[in-house]
Design a protein around this motif. Structure first.
Motif, mmCIF file in Angstrom:
data_model
loop_
_atom_site.group_PDB
_atom_site.id
_atom_site.type_symbol
_atom_site.label_atom_id
_atom_site.label_comp_id
_atom_site.label_asym_id
_atom_site.label_seq_id
_atom_site.Cartn_x
_atom_site.Cartn_y
_atom_site.Cartn_z
ATOM 1 N N GLY A 29 0.826 -1.180 0.000
ATOM 2 C CA GLY A 29 0.000 0.000 0.000
ATOM 3 C C GLY A 29 0.867 1.238 0.000
ATOM 4 N N ALA A 30 0.284 2.390 -0.264
ATOM 5 C CA ALA A 30 1.043 3.638 -0.333
ATOM 6 C C ALA A 30 1.661 3.938 1.026
ATOM 7 C CB ALA A 30 0.131 4.779 -0.776
ATOM 8 N N GLY A 31 2.948 4.195 1.016
ATOM 9 C CA GLY A 31 3.664 4.553 2.237
ATOM 10 C C GLY A 31 3.871 3.406 3.194
ATOM 11 N N MET A 32 3.517 2.172 2.775
ATOM 12 C CA MET A 32 3.625 1.027 3.684
ATOM 13 C C MET A 32 4.926 0.275 3.389
ATOM 14 S SD MET A 32 1.037 -2.205 4.238
ATOM 15 C CE MET A 32 -0.237 -1.146 4.905
ATOM 16 N N ASP A 33 5.664 -0.031 4.479
ATOM 17 C CA ASP A 33 6.883 -0.844 4.334
ATOM 18 C C ASP A 33 6.483 -2.304 4.165
ATOM 19 O OD1 ASP A 33 9.474 -1.613 4.240
ATOM 20 O OD2 ASP A 33 10.016 -0.988 6.268
ATOM 21 N N ASN A 34 7.397 -3.139 3.658
ATOM 22 C CA ASN A 34 7.113 -4.570 3.511
ATOM 23 C C ASN A 34 8.182 -5.404 4.208
ATOM 24 O OD1 ASN A 34 9.245 -4.099 1.856
ATOM 25 N ND2 ASN A 34 8.440 -5.239 0.095
ATOM 26 N N ALA A 35 8.717 -4.895 5.326
ATOM 27 C CA ALA A 35 9.765 -5.622 6.041
ATOM 28 C C ALA A 35 9.459 -5.622 7.527
ATOM 29 C CB ALA A 35 11.131 -4.982 5.792
ATOM 30 N N LEU A 36 9.950 -6.692 8.211
ATOM 31 C CA LEU A 36 9.727 -6.857 9.638
ATOM 32 C C LEU A 36 11.027 -6.608 10.412
ATOM 33 C CD1 LEU A 36 7.585 -10.130 9.602
ATOM 34 C CD2 LEU A 36 6.754 -7.791 9.916
ATOM 35 N N THR A 37 10.872 -6.387 11.707
ATOM 36 C CA THR A 37 12.011 -6.344 12.625
ATOM 37 C C THR A 37 11.711 -7.297 13.769
ATOM 38 O OG1 THR A 37 11.051 -4.502 13.846
ATOM 39 C CG2 THR A 37 12.591 -3.955 12.079
ATOM 40 N N ALA A 38 12.805 -7.787 14.435
ATOM 41 C CA ALA A 38 12.599 -8.771 15.503
ATOM 42 C C ALA A 38 13.627 -8.558 16.597
ATOM 43 C CB ALA A 38 12.704 -10.189 14.956
ATOM 44 N N ALA A 39 13.252 -8.988 17.821
ATOM 45 C CA ALA A 39 14.175 -8.940 18.954
ATOM 46 C C ALA A 39 13.810 -10.049 19.923
ATOM 47 C CB ALA A 39 14.120 -7.586 19.647
#
Length: 720
Positions: free
Chosen positions: A59-69
């Motif tokens: 979608g517009a302005g939406m990232d397609n990556a995750l982060t984890a900890a």
């Protein structure tokens, strides 16, 4: 397990919501983040968090990556208690594995996954589906069970699950692939091996093998085997010592027909199971009974010589274990040969079939000869005995090399030009300042990738020689004996000072950093100075010579003498010079004679002064004046051997003396000419002791010097 963070939105207000987690400089402040937890077992250690099958909305302005900890927490959902274990602070979009080490035992860890909302043009965090799995030694669950064994001919066994460490409650349990149940107990089980499965609250499943044993029925037997010969069905199995259950027993081999005999004969080598069944139908199986093959080849050893750069072909030497000689050997399916050695082999994988005299065979198909890799590197380095030298000095260079082969060559170079005759050492005395020395090694090692290599370089620092000049002068060239001469040195051509070495008649008598030398001289002398400049490359310098003439004047007053009062003696002076004079001159017949006659009244020291132009010398002699004799005025002739005789000191010096003693009436009681103390008067007259009294004596010395002083008068007392 499948999760998603669909619907994640970014926090607009300050502060953090459920997605708050500070890692480095990042702070994830999004709603709808995914939390996942796991608990380590009692051992702890390492584990992997594996995130796969990521599918994100676009979608517009939406990232397609995750982060984890990954972190631990003493209070869940309280960020102030979070202790980071590992994190991925950059985004990922396909898959990610977080490798965890050093995990504490029996500890709950939290996995936080959220959408990345950082980056240029990104206004909304990622919303994704994904799978997550935790695997590794630290999270392998530990399951304890309580087993109730089944009795013969009855399904009364039971499996109860005790504690499960490393899984999240509540848990469900299943047996042999059946439906999961909340109860941890499985009853009504026959003897056998079961697969127990456990499903944790977060959907993870794991399993373990559990065995329900059989109680009652046949047991305690032992299998006795007779091995079969190679290729023949002549082996045997006997089941002996079976107890328990209800006799009689029947025996079945590998599920075949039952028989009453406990012995199975005419069987080939192999692995067998024997089932024993009693009269009540209860059975027990003896598993994996091995009937071996005797006389066959049981193993083989292989001595492998790998190919090398020096010898690119390998060798395999085969030694069979067991079997009956002679043997034949086949390599990679080729015709069998009698030799057990295969040489000239190229790198590769080989199989060898061994056949013994009885036709039994043994095969090994994994004998590997490795390919030759020319990966060695020739190396050479040099080091000098010194890098800072004086012009013309010799420098020794030494080369150390590796992988040079059996006959390497070394070529030395100065400024890139070949010098020397080769070898690991090189000496030269012709280096100039800035010359660069190196050596080239040519290797004949067949395993090196490059045959010719050049060493490191050594740049010489050469300092020119310094040749100073030293000149000396003296305060005088002619001096009297014993006088001091001062010498001064002047040096040209030295900038840093140095040491002066002064020689008198070839003997070094002084060394110092001063240029002045002061020395007393007692004879003609040649004085030379050598100078060693402190400049690092200075040669020693030798001065001109100075010849000093020494005028010698010697005065010798002669030996000391002793005389008596009133006597005279002649002094025994000698000298080298032109004039002489004695002092004091009192009582001296001629003070300008070397041998004057003196008559001192008391002990006197005389000085002789000898002159020769400007030089002089002085010496002294002492004339000791003593009494001529010493006369005691008492003695005690009582026979105690102490003072028994009249001992007159120094009377022996006058052999012509006369001694007379009178009593008070003038009668002479003793008379002697040439008085001797070893035969002195003992106080007797006519061999009879005289009475204690004072006696009058007259002593005449009769010396030739002074008659008036030679006669002594006085009294001597005899005391008892």
């Amino acid at each position: 397990m499948h999760y998603n963070n669909i619907g994640a939105t970014t926090q607009i207000c300050s502060g953090c919501a459920d997605g708050n987690l500070a890692i480095g400089t990042f702070c994830y402040e999004v709603n709808n983040s995914v939390w996942f937890s796991f608990t380590t077992n009692s051992a702890g250690g390492s584990a992997d968090v594996i995130i796969t099958n990521i599918s994100c909305l676009t979608g517009a302005g939406m990232d397609n990556a995750l982060t984890a900890a990954v972190f631990s927490s003493s209070t869940p959902c309280d960020p102030s208690t979070y202790a980071i274990t590992q994190c991925v602070s950059t985004s990922f979009s396909s898959s990610q594995t977080i490798n965890l080490t050093g995990l504490s035992p029996s500890t709950t860890y939290y996995v936080h996954i959220d959408g990345d909302d950082l980056g240029t043009g990104i206004t909304s965090p990622a919303e994704c589906d994904f799978d997550i799995e935790v695997d590794g030694p630290a999270v392998t669950p530990e399951i304890s069970t309580v087993i109730t064994n089944a009795t013969c001919a009855a399904n009364d066994g039971q499996i109860s699950v005790g504690t499960v460490t490393g899984a999240t409650s509540p848990m469900q349990f299943a047996l042999n692939g059946g439906a999961f149940q909340a109860s941890n107990t499985f009853s009504g089980l026959a003897a056998g091996t079961y697969t127990l499965e456990v499903s944790s609250a977060n959907g993870c499943t794991f399993s373990t093998q559990v065995e329900v044993l059989l109680t009652g029925g046949p047991q305690d037997g032992i299998a006795v085997t007779i091995n079969a010969t190679c290729g023949n069905a002549d082996g045997q199995i006997d089941i002996n010592g079976v107890t328990g259950g209800t006799a009689p027993y029947t025996y079945s081999l590998n599920g075949g027909a039952s028989q009453a005999s406990n012995s199975f004969t005419l069987i080939q080598a192999g692995m067998y199971d024997v089932t024993v069944t009693d009269a009540a139908g209860c059975s027990f199986t003896y598993e994996n009974i091995t009937v071996a093959s005797t006389g066959s080849i049981t193993a083989a050893t292989f001595a492998v010589t790998q190919p090398t750069c020096d010898n690119p072909s390998g060798t395999i030497v085969v030694t069979p274990v067991g079997g009956t000689a002679p043997f034949t050997y086949s390599l990679n399916g080729a015709a069998a040969v009698a030799s057990n050695t295969f040489s000239g082999l190229a790198p590769g994988t080989y199989s060898i079939v061994i056949t013994d005299n009885g036709g039994c065979t043994y095969e090994d198909a994994e004998i590997v000869l490795d390919p030759v890799v020319q990966d060695e590197t020739a190396q050479v380095s040099i080091s000098p005995s010194t890098v800072s030298i004086c012009q013309g000095s010799t420098v020794d260079f030494n080369a150390v090399y590796s992988n040079g082969g059996t006959a390497p060559t070394l070529q030395w170079q100065i400024n890139g030009l070949n010098v020397g005759s080769g070898g690991v050492t090189f000496s030269t005395s012709s280096l100039n300042n800035g010359d660069v020395v190196s050596v080239t090694l040519t290797s004949n090692n067949p395993c090196v990738s490059t045959t010719s290599v050049t060493s490191n370089t050594v740049t010489a620092t050469v300092t020119p020689q310094v040749n100073p000049v030293v000149t000396i002068t003296s305060s005088a060239t002619t001096v009297c004996q014993g006088y001091f001469v001062q010498c001064n040195a002047t040096v040209v051509g030295c900038t840093s000072g140095g040491t002066y070495f002064w020689y008198v008649n070839g003997v070094m008598v002084d060394s110092s950093s001063g240029a002045t030398f002061l020395v007393p001289l007692f004879g003609n002398a040649e004085i030379i100075c050598t100078f060693q400049c402190s400049d690092p490359c200075a040669n020693p310098a030798s001065s001109n010579s100075l010849d000093i003439t020494v005028t010698q004047v010697v005065a010798d007053a002669g030996p000391n003498q002793q005389i008596g009062k009133g006597e005279s003696t002649q002094l025994q002076g000698s000298a080298s010079g032109t004039s002489y004079e004695w002092s004091p001159s009192t009582g001296m017949d001629d003070p300008f004679s070397l041998t004057p006659v003196v008559t001192p009244e008391s002990t006197t020291t005389y000085m002789l002064v000898v002159n020769n132009n400007t030089c002089s010398d002085t010496d002294y002699v002492t004339v000791v004046v003593t009494d001529l004799i010493v006369i005691p005025n008492t003695f005690t002739p009582n026979g105690d051997e102490v003072n028994d005789v009249w001992h007159i000191f120094r009377i022996e010096n006058f052999p012509s003396c006369k001694v007379i003693v009178y009593d008070r009436w003038g009668q002479r009681v003793y008379n002697s000419t040439g008085y001797k103390n070893d035969n002195a008067w003992d106080g007797t007259y006519l061999n009879k002791p005289l009475p204690a009294a004072a006696y009058y004596y007259v002593i005449e010395l009769n010396s030739a010097n002074n008659k008036e002083a030679d006669t002594f008068y006085g009294w001597v007392s005899i005391i008892y």
